[in-house]
Design a protein around this motif. Structure first.
Motif, short mmCIF file in Angstrom:
data_model
loop_
_atom_site.label_atom_id
_atom_site.label_comp_id
_atom_site.label_asym_id
_atom_site.label_seq_id
_atom_site.Cartn_x
_atom_site.Cartn_y
_atom_site.Cartn_z
N THR A 119 142.51 -6.09 -81.68
CA THR A 119 142.49 -5.34 -80.51
C THR A 119 141.33 -4.82 -79.78
OG1 THR A 119 144.20 -4.04 -81.45
CG2 THR A 119 143.10 -2.77 -79.78
N LEU A 120 141.11 -5.02 -78.45
CA LEU A 120 139.79 -5.10 -77.71
C LEU A 120 139.81 -3.59 -77.00
CD1 LEU A 120 140.38 -8.65 -76.29
CD2 LEU A 120 139.02 -7.90 -78.38
N PRO A 121 138.77 -2.78 -77.24
CA PRO A 121 138.95 -1.46 -76.45
C PRO A 121 138.19 -2.10 -75.31
CG PRO A 121 137.79 -1.62 -78.81
CD PRO A 121 138.17 -2.64 -78.68
N LEU A 122 138.50 -1.38 -74.15
CA LEU A 122 138.16 -1.58 -72.75
C LEU A 122 137.44 -0.21 -72.21
CD1 LEU A 122 141.37 -3.41 -71.64
CD2 LEU A 122 139.11 -4.34 -72.09
N ALA A 123 136.60 -0.37 -71.30
CA ALA A 123 135.81 0.73 -70.58
C ALA A 123 136.72 1.61 -70.00
CB ALA A 123 134.72 0.06 -69.78
N THR A 124 136.52 2.85 -70.28
CA THR A 124 137.35 3.78 -69.69
C THR A 124 136.53 5.05 -69.38
OG1 THR A 124 137.94 4.89 -71.76
CG2 THR A 124 139.41 2.99 -70.61
N ALA A 130 141.85 2.73 -73.32
CA ALA A 130 142.24 1.44 -72.96
C ALA A 130 142.04 0.41 -73.92
CB ALA A 130 141.84 1.40 -71.46
N PHE A 131 143.11 -0.52 -74.02
CA PHE A 131 142.75 -1.62 -75.01
C PHE A 131 143.83 -2.72 -74.67
CE2 PHE A 131 145.37 1.10 -77.59
CZ PHE A 131 146.46 0.23 -78.06
N LEU A 132 143.25 -3.82 -74.86
CA LEU A 132 144.32 -5.17 -75.02
C LEU A 132 144.36 -5.60 -76.67
CD1 LEU A 132 146.04 -7.14 -73.18
CD2 LEU A 132 144.10 -8.63 -73.40
N ALA A 133 145.75 -5.60 -77.01
CA ALA A 133 145.92 -6.05 -78.45
C ALA A 133 146.53 -7.48 -78.30
CB ALA A 133 146.94 -5.10 -79.01
N ILE A 134 146.01 -8.20 -79.07
CA ILE A 134 146.60 -9.58 -79.16
C ILE A 134 147.14 -9.79 -80.59
CG2 ILE A 134 145.69 -12.01 -79.17
CD1 ILE A 134 143.57 -11.12 -77.05
#
Length: 245
Positions: A119-124, A130-134
């Motif tokens: 899971t990649l945390p994203l700037a917020t 916010a994140f993208l999980a793969i």
């Protein structure tokens, strides 16, 4: 392992297109990297709980329903470690650090889901997550090498996708702010233009010169960020900015 040319083709798409729709992005990611599932989440994190801005995923409806109904978010170590973090969260590591989360991983196995993922945390903004999980179906012994090979690519593409959605929000907000700044006379002129009246007819109806009508329409197009009267009318109708005659 993904073909490098396929990655660069995907990177070109992400860098040149203003907005890549979630489904298209997910399809491209899955075909490029042989990913099983993805999930993108953007939420406010107030004291009382989550307020979802966006949720896009490729998981089955049953998987999502099970997660929500069983309230697995209470024991989800990946979610816990992602909150306030800037580092990628490896699912296997999170599982080892939080033994109480075993019911979540057992349920995932019963649903036929692989347990390897990141899971990649994203700037917020503050108090937002916010994140993208793969999620991958790659065997556990192959996952570390796969992750090491592609993590940098995943993070770059996730950031570009997230940025495109945020920029789209900013463009919409800017357009709405401009739309609210329309004067009473500009909305009148635009309303009559929507009714099919010519500049001369609008001027006659409103008691102003045709040149003044053109001036108001030019201002309206600028404020609505469009290039034609037809587009201006369409934007105004969509946003309920003009009267109906």
């Amino acid at each position: 392992m993904a073909d490098q040319q396929a990655f660069f083709d995907l990177l070109d798409i992400m860098e040149t297109e203003k907005l890549v729709e979630p489904k298209r992005f997910f399809d491209l990611m899955r075909s490029t990297f042989s990913i099983a599932n993805l999930l993108y989440l953007d939420v406010d994190v107030p004291t009382a709980g989550f307020f979802i801005h966006r949720l896009h995923h490729t998981f089955s409806a049953r998987s999502l329903t099970t997660y929500v109904d069983k309230r697995y978010q209470r024991i989800d170590p990946i979610l816990r470690m992602t909150l306030g973090s800037v580092r990628p969260v490896d699912w296997a590591t999170a599982r080892k650090l939080h033994p109480d989360s075993e019911p979540l991983f057992s349920a995932a196995t019963q649903l036929g889901l692989g347990l390897e993922g990141v899971t990649l945390p994203l700037a917020t903004h503050t108090r937002r997550l916010a994140f993208l999980a793969i999620q991958s179906d790659i065997p556990a012994d192959e996952w570390p090498a796969y992750r090491r090979c592609h993590l940098r690519d995943f993070q770059l593409l996730a950031n570009l996708f997230h940025a495109s959605l945020l920029e789209s929000d900013s463009r919409i907000e800017l357009t709405e702010q401009c739309a609210k700044a329309l004067t009473h006379r500009e909305t009148e002129v635009l309303g009559w233009a929507a009714a099919g009246k010519s500049y001369w007819e609008i001027g006659t109806i409103l008691g102003i010169s045709e040149r003044t009508v053109r001036f108001f329409m030019t201002n309206t197009r600028r404020k609505l960020n469009v290039v034609s009267n037809t587009q201006a009318v369409a934007q105004a109708v969509r946003r309920d900015l003009i009267p109906t005659f």
